[in-house]
Motif scaffolding. Structure first.
Motif, PDB file in Angstrom:
ATOM      1  N   ALA A  51       0.828  -1.213   0.000  1.00 41.70           N
ATOM      2  CA  ALA A  51       0.000   0.000   0.000  1.00 41.70           C
ATOM      3  C   ALA A  51       0.859   1.258   0.000  1.00 41.70           C
ATOM      4  O   ALA A  51       0.542   2.234  -0.692  1.00 41.70           O
ATOM      5  CB  ALA A  51      -0.924  -0.009   1.210  1.00 41.70           C
ATOM      6  N   LEU A  52       1.951   1.250   0.758  1.00 47.04           N
ATOM      7  CA  LEU A  52       2.836   2.416   0.789  1.00 47.04           C
ATOM      8  C   LEU A  52       3.453   2.673  -0.583  1.00 47.04           C
ATOM      9  O   LEU A  52       3.570   3.825  -1.022  1.00 47.04           O
ATOM     10  CB  LEU A  52       3.938   2.209   1.831  1.00 47.04           C
ATOM     11  N   ALA A  53       3.859   1.594  -1.266  1.00 47.47           N
ATOM     12  CA  ALA A  53       4.446   1.750  -2.600  1.00 47.47           C
ATOM     13  C   ALA A  53       3.440   2.336  -3.584  1.00 47.47           C
ATOM     14  O   ALA A  53       3.763   3.242  -4.370  1.00 47.47           O
ATOM     15  CB  ALA A  53       4.957   0.400  -3.098  1.00 47.47           C
ATOM     16  N   SER A  54       2.204   1.836  -3.541  1.00 50.45           N
ATOM     17  CA  SER A  54       1.169   2.351  -4.438  1.00 50.45           C
ATOM     18  C   SER A  54       0.825   3.801  -4.109  1.00 50.45           C
ATOM     19  O   SER A  54       0.615   4.628  -5.005  1.00 50.45           O
ATOM     20  CB  SER A  54      -0.095   1.480  -4.329  1.00 50.45           C
ATOM     21  N   TRP A  55       0.773   4.099  -2.824  1.00 52.04           N
ATOM     22  CA  TRP A  55       0.431   5.452  -2.394  1.00 52.04           C
ATOM     23  C   TRP A  55       1.497   6.451  -2.829  1.00 52.04           C
ATOM     24  O   TRP A  55       1.180   7.552  -3.285  1.00 52.04           O
ATOM     25  CB  TRP A  55       0.250   5.475  -0.886  1.00 52.04           C
ATOM     26  N   ALA A  56       2.775   6.061  -2.703  1.00 54.11           N
ATOM     27  CA  ALA A  56       3.861   6.945  -3.118  1.00 54.11           C
ATOM     28  C   ALA A  56       3.720   7.299  -4.590  1.00 54.11           C
ATOM     29  O   ALA A  56       3.923   8.461  -4.988  1.00 54.11           O
ATOM     30  CB  ALA A  56       5.209   6.280  -2.845  1.00 54.11           C
ATOM     31  N   LYS A  57       3.372   6.321  -5.411  1.00 49.85           N
ATOM     32  CA  LYS A  57       3.186   6.580  -6.844  1.00 49.85           C
ATOM     33  C   LYS A  57       2.000   7.513  -7.063  1.00 49.85           C
ATOM     34  O   LYS A  57       2.049   8.421  -7.910  1.00 49.85           O
ATOM     35  CB  LYS A  57       2.971   5.277  -7.596  1.00 49.85           C
ATOM     36  N   TYR A 212     -11.710  11.518  15.165  1.00 45.20           N
ATOM     37  CA  TYR A 212     -11.318  10.685  14.032  1.00 45.20           C
ATOM     38  C   TYR A 212     -10.637   9.409  14.518  1.00 45.20           C
ATOM     39  O   TYR A 212      -9.409   9.312  14.553  1.00 45.20           O
ATOM     40  CB  TYR A 212     -10.370  11.461  13.096  1.00 45.20           C
ATOM     41  N   HIS A 213     -11.449   8.455  14.914  1.00 48.89           N
ATOM     42  CA  HIS A 213     -10.931   7.157  15.333  1.00 48.89           C
ATOM     43  C   HIS A 213     -11.807   6.070  14.708  1.00 48.89           C
ATOM     44  O   HIS A 213     -12.992   6.289  14.446  1.00 48.89           O
ATOM     45  CB  HIS A 213     -10.945   7.023  16.851  1.00 48.89           C
ATOM     46  N   ALA A 214     -11.203   4.922  14.446  1.00 47.50           N
ATOM     47  CA  ALA A 214     -11.966   3.819  13.854  1.00 47.50           C
ATOM     48  C   ALA A 214     -11.163   2.544  13.979  1.00 47.50           C
ATOM     49  O   ALA A 214      -9.930   2.560  14.050  1.00 47.50           O
ATOM     50  CB  ALA A 214     -12.257   4.093  12.381  1.00 47.50           C
ATOM     51  N   TRP A 215     -11.880   1.429  13.994  1.00 42.28           N
ATOM     52  CA  TRP A 215     -11.245   0.126  13.865  1.00 42.28           C
ATOM     53  C   TRP A 215     -11.748  -0.497  12.566  1.00 42.28           C
ATOM     54  O   TRP A 215     -12.951  -0.656  12.383  1.00 42.28           O
ATOM     55  CB  TRP A 215     -11.551  -0.784  15.050  1.00 42.28           C
ATOM     56  N   LEU A 216     -10.831  -0.799  11.658  1.00 41.59           N
ATOM     57  CA  LEU A 216     -11.180  -1.314  10.347  1.00 41.59           C
ATOM     58  C   LEU A 216     -10.881  -2.799  10.271  1.00 41.59           C
ATOM     59  O   LEU A 216      -9.772  -3.233  10.608  1.00 41.59           O
ATOM     60  CB  LEU A 216     -10.389  -0.576   9.262  1.00 41.59           C
ATOM     61  N   GLU A 223      -6.866   1.708   1.155  1.00 47.81           N
ATOM     62  CA  GLU A 223      -8.014   2.586   1.336  1.00 47.81           C
ATOM     63  C   GLU A 223      -7.739   3.643   2.401  1.00 47.81           C
ATOM     64  O   GLU A 223      -8.166   4.792   2.273  1.00 47.81           O
ATOM     65  CB  GLU A 223      -9.233   1.756   1.720  1.00 47.81           C
ATOM     66  N   LEU A 224      -7.031   3.245   3.439  1.00 49.35           N
ATOM     67  CA  LEU A 224      -6.688   4.189   4.497  1.00 49.35           C
ATOM     68  C   LEU A 224      -5.792   5.306   3.972  1.00 49.35           C
ATOM     69  O   LEU A 224      -6.033   6.492   4.229  1.00 49.35           O
ATOM     70  CB  LEU A 224      -5.988   3.438   5.631  1.00 49.35           C
ATOM     71  N   LEU A 225      -4.771   4.946   3.206  1.00 46.13           N
ATOM     72  CA  LEU A 225      -3.874   5.961   2.660  1.00 46.13           C
ATOM     73  C   LEU A 225      -4.583   6.836   1.632  1.00 46.13           C
ATOM     74  O   LEU A 225      -4.321   8.041   1.539  1.00 46.13           O
ATOM     75  CB  LEU A 225      -2.643   5.282   2.048  1.00 46.13           C
ATOM     76  N   GLY A 256     -16.714  -3.945   0.874  1.00 40.91           N
ATOM     77  CA  GLY A 256     -15.877  -4.950   0.252  1.00 40.91           C
ATOM     78  C   GLY A 256     -14.392  -4.744   0.434  1.00 40.91           C
ATOM     79  O   GLY A 256     -13.594  -5.424  -0.192  1.00 40.91           O
ATOM     80  N   GLY A 257     -14.002  -3.800   1.289  1.00 35.83           N
ATOM     81  CA  GLY A 257     -12.576  -3.538   1.483  1.00 35.83           C
ATOM     82  C   GLY A 257     -12.051  -4.219   2.723  1.00 35.83           C
ATOM     83  O   GLY A 257     -12.776  -4.802   3.509  1.00 35.83           O
ATOM     84  N   GLY A 258     -10.735  -4.105   2.882  1.00 33.85           N
ATOM     85  CA  GLY A 258     -10.139  -4.548   4.127  1.00 33.85           C
ATOM     86  C   GLY A 258      -9.890  -6.023   4.244  1.00 33.85           C
ATOM     87  O   GLY A 258      -9.612  -6.519   5.331  1.00 33.85           O
ATOM     88  N   GLN A 259      -9.981  -6.782   3.195  1.00 31.83           N
ATOM     89  CA  GLN A 259      -9.727  -8.210   3.298  1.00 31.83           C
ATOM     90  C   GLN A 259      -8.243  -8.492   3.274  1.00 31.83           C
ATOM     91  O   GLN A 259      -7.483  -7.854   2.557  1.00 31.83           O
ATOM     92  CB  GLN A 259     -10.431  -8.955   2.151  1.00 31.83           C
ATOM     93  N   VAL A 260      -7.837  -9.441   4.072  1.00 30.85           N
ATOM     94  CA  VAL A 260      -6.438  -9.832   4.107  1.00 30.85           C
ATOM     95  C   VAL A 260      -6.079 -10.498   2.802  1.00 30.85           C
ATOM     96  O   VAL A 260      -6.789 -11.401   2.349  1.00 30.85           O
ATOM     97  CB  VAL A 260      -6.178 -10.797   5.282  1.00 30.85           C
ATOM     98  N   PRO A 261      -4.995 -10.093   2.138  1.00 27.84           N
ATOM     99  CA  PRO A 261      -4.641 -10.710   0.868  1.00 27.84           C
ATOM    100  C   PRO A 261      -4.258 -12.167   1.032  1.00 27.84           C
ATOM    101  O   PRO A 261      -3.724 -12.553   2.062  1.00 27.84           O
ATOM    102  CB  PRO A 261      -3.447  -9.862   0.401  1.00 27.84           C
TER     103      PRO A 261
END
Length: 262
Positions: A51-57, A212-216, A223-225, A256-261
């Motif tokens: 996710a960090l790599a995709s976000w940086a791009k 602004y707090h949440a447990w996902l 999605e978070l980034l 539909g988000g947040g599923q472990v790959p």
């Protein structure tokens, strides 16, 4: 702002050396990320790195964010327990002071490759994050540069602990300062839990960031980034508080988000 040849001022660490700040108003965005040993389960650390790599791009591709956002990363976990990063360069357990800084312009941000190890020293990491942001703002003012309200995003998958791994209420020492920071609009704090929901863990996040707090569920780091990027754009656009609540509400209610790959 930058050291001249023959100056007694120490040179800035890469990649800041030779970089000329854009005259645009700066928007500091600091990620305070849990990299404790529990992130080694269920592919969580792999998902975070991806996710960090995709976000940086995405930051590079977004002209508005690329021009104004400055990114810093602090991790809590690992053999050093706390690590300050300047892009993918580890700076150690403490941050340099201005004019040196862990913040890098978004278009130069290269995320570190994180490994899961150690305990969850959330309180120390957040205290350091607050200090880093305060120092950066002061440095920008000294250099005659303006800035938007900074964002700090704390992400964890478990309880805050002490050095032995036992639950710690040390974070409560930060609460008076956090409440003052909210009143004075020093920064906007997001506190997000990911993975399996632990009884009482969300209450910790609520104490840290009442608005602004949440447990996902799962590990929806992308999605978070993306939500942090949306919040940065809203900040640039002068949005009122209701818009930030809407951004965060959409993140919490994602479909539909947040599923472990696999």
């Amino acid at each position: 702002m930058f050291a001249n040849p023959g100056s007694a001022e120490p040179p800035l660490p890469m990649p800041y050396t030779g970089f000329e700040f854009d005259s645009a108003q700066r928007l500091p965005l600091l990620l305070c990320l849990d990299t404790s040993s529990s992130l080694s389960n269920n592919g969580a650390i792999t998902a975070l790195n991806s996710a960090l790599a995709s976000w940086a791009k995405s930051l590079v591709d977004d002209m508005a964010l690329s021009a104004a956002v400055d990114v810093a990363v602090i991790t809590f976990g690992g053999s050093e327990q706390i690590t300050v990063w300047q892009g993918d360069i580890p700076l150690g357990r403490t941050a340099p002071v201005w004019p040196q800084s862990p913040f890098v312009p978004a278009h130069e941000f290269r995320p570190p490759l994180l490994k899961a190890h150690g305990v969850t020293l959330l309180d120390r990491a957040l205290r350091l994050a607050m200090e880093v942001v305060a120092d950066y703002k002061a440095g920008l003012r000294t250099s005659g540069l303006t800035y938007y309200r900074p964002q700090i995003c704390v992400v964890t998958d478990g309880y805050p602990s002490d050095e032995t791994g036992k639950f710690s209420y040390g974070y409560r020492e930060l609460l008076p300062e956090l409440r003052r920071a909210e009143e004075e609009r020093r920064f906007r704090l997001f506190a997000v839990g990911v993975g399996e929901r632990h009884t009482g863990a969300e209450d910790v996040l609520k104490e840290l960031a009442p608005q602004y707090h949440a447990w996902l569920d799962g590990f929806p780091f992308q999605e978070l980034l993306a939500a942090m990027s949306h919040s940065a754009r809203a900040t640039q656009g002068g949005a009122d508080e209701a818009e930030f609540h809407e951004i965060f509400a959409r993140l919490k209610n994602r479909r539909g988000g947040g599923q472990v790959p696999a």
